[in-house]
Structures are given as structure tokens and as C-alpha cells.
Design an enzyme around this catalytic site. Structure first.
Site, PDB file in Angstrom:
ATOM      1  CG  PHE A   2      -2.329  -0.554   0.828  1.00 51.51           C
ATOM      2  CD1 PHE A   2      -3.038  -0.160  -0.299  1.00 51.51           C
ATOM      3  CD2 PHE A   2      -2.880  -1.530   1.634  1.00 51.51           C
ATOM      4  CE1 PHE A   2      -4.255  -0.727  -0.614  1.00 51.51           C
ATOM      5  CE2 PHE A   2      -4.107  -2.105   1.324  1.00 51.51           C
ATOM      6  CZ  PHE A   2      -4.804  -1.704   0.193  1.00 51.51           C
ATOM      7  CG  ASP A   3       3.562   4.523   1.267  1.00 53.21           C
ATOM      8  OD1 ASP A   3       3.372   5.163   0.200  1.00 53.21           O
ATOM      9  OD2 ASP A   3       4.031   5.049   2.290  1.00 53.21           O
TER      10      ASP A   3
END
Length: 226
Positions: A76-77
């Protein structure tokens, strides 16, 4: 990760008082002296990277994400700031603070933005169902940055609107067709059109094999006097 301690005994210094125990978390991790991929790309901004290194860097990231996805983990990042380079020029994914474990897989609704705008998949920005393909979108932006040795969004993407994904950078004219196709597939606005990370690994391995064949062909030409 090398080790961790969850608490530490603190001596009060007074024999008549009990020692005080404070809860502290200390994590010991590997020192990756090459720094971040972001800093490395900026250092090479003017001269760019050799195609073989571009593919190798991309493969390291793709294999890492493919492994995470096989374990039902979404990073997610994914961005160059969260990718470190060791002394053998191998890349390592870091910063799992926003990661999500989905033991049963499938799509789910994020309660808020998770990641960094500019690398964030449009389905997150639009508050729609999301899954592992979010990492694929982020990878697509990273792949463009690795090839271009540049920043896709040099401005403060945190202040951009949710339509930031509509302003994706243009593919360099000299970018090989296979690389350009992979970039555009990965950052497609529709997650259904994006490949799985394991498929990305296969495509990059094909490119690496072709690069090796090209290099060997050049050596043969020189040896033949061409």
C-alpha cells in the site's frame, strides 16, 4: 529484521525503591548503506541508468511484491522512498506501516487514503473497492521513474486533488516498446486491466533475457570485425 526488545529494566538507583520497568520497543534491522532508490535515481538524473540495471531494479521490486501478494499482504505504499539499495545493488522493500494482511484475499473498502498521492491507485482515491492491484499501480509509477531517472510528480502531490492519476507522465520516446507497454498496463486506471505481480516478474525476466541476448550479439559483432 535482526531482533527486537519489548521492554527494558530501568534501575532506580535507590536501594529502597523497586526498579522501574518501562515499556519500550526497540527494533534492530539491517543497515542498508546504499540509501533509498529515490536518492539513487536523483544522483543519476542526468546520465540515466543502463537498461539492464533498470530491468534488474524493477525485477527486485516485482519479486518482492509478488512474494507479499502470495502471502495475502498488500504493501500500500510502494514508492522509491520506501525501497533501499544494499551494497550489492539489490533492492529491498521497507516501511510496512500501512500494509494490510488479507488472509482470505478479495477486494475491500478502505476507510481512508492509504499510501502516497501520485503513487496511490485511483480506486483508493475514489473510495472504491481495492486489493492487491493497488500495489501494481504504484509499481507502474515506480517503473516509469526508474527508467526515466526522474520524479513522476515533482510537486507536492499531497496537495493534489483525487484526479492526480489523470496527469500521469508521458512515456519517453526512446523507451523500448515492451517496457512502455508494461508501464501503461501497470498504471491502468482500471485494476482489472492491470497484470498480477507474478505476471510482471515473467515479463521482466523476458526483457532481461532479451537484453542479455542483445549484449551477446554486440560482442559477437565486435569479434567478427563488424
Amino acid at each position: 529484521m535482526i531482533g527486537a526488545t519489548m521492554s527494558m529494566m530501568m534501575n532506580s538507583g535507590n536501594k529502597n525503591m523497586k526498579s522501574k520497568i518501562e515499556s519500550n520497543l526497540c527494533i534492530v534491522s539491517e543497515y542498508v548503506k546504499g540509501g533509498s532508490l529515490r536518492s539513487y535515481l536523483l544522483k543519476n538524473r542526468d546520465k540515466k541508468l543502463l537498461m539492464k540495471m533498470v530491468i534488474q531494479f524493477a525485477l527486485d521490486i516485482a519479486k518482492g511484491l509478488s512474494y507479499l501478494h502470495s502471502k495475502k499482504i498488500i504493501h500500500f505504499d510502494v514508492k522509491p522512498d520506501n525501497i533501499l539499495i544494499d551494497d550489492e545493488y539489490k533492492l529491498k522493500l521497507v516501511d510496512f506501516g500501512g500494509s494490510v494482511f488479507r488472509p482470505f484475499g478479495g477486494l475491500f473498502l478502505m476507510c481512508g487514503e492509504n499510501g502516497t498521492r501520485g503513487y496511490m491507485a485511483p480506486e483508493i482515491l475514489r473510495r472504491k473497492l481495492c486489493g492487491q492491484k493497488c500495489d501494481v499501480y504504484s509499481f507502474g509509477i515506480c517503473l516509469w521513474e526508474i527508467y526515466s531517472c526522474d520524479i513522476a510528480y515533482p510537486y507536492d502531490s499531497g496537495n493534489k486533488t483525487i484526479d492526480v492519476y489523470k496527469e500521469r507522465p508521458s512515456i519517453p520516446v526512446k523507451c523500448p516498446r515492451s517496457m512502455a507497454r508494461l508501464i501503461t498496463q501497470c498504471w491502468d486506471t482500471d485494476p482489472r486491466n492491470r497484470p498480477e505481480m507474478k505476471e510482471v516478474v515473467v515479463e521482466l525476466e523476458k526483457m532481461m533475457k532479451y537484453e542479455g541476448w542483445q549484449a551477446m550479439s554486440q560482442v559477437e559483432k565486435v569479434a567478427s570485425g563488424y
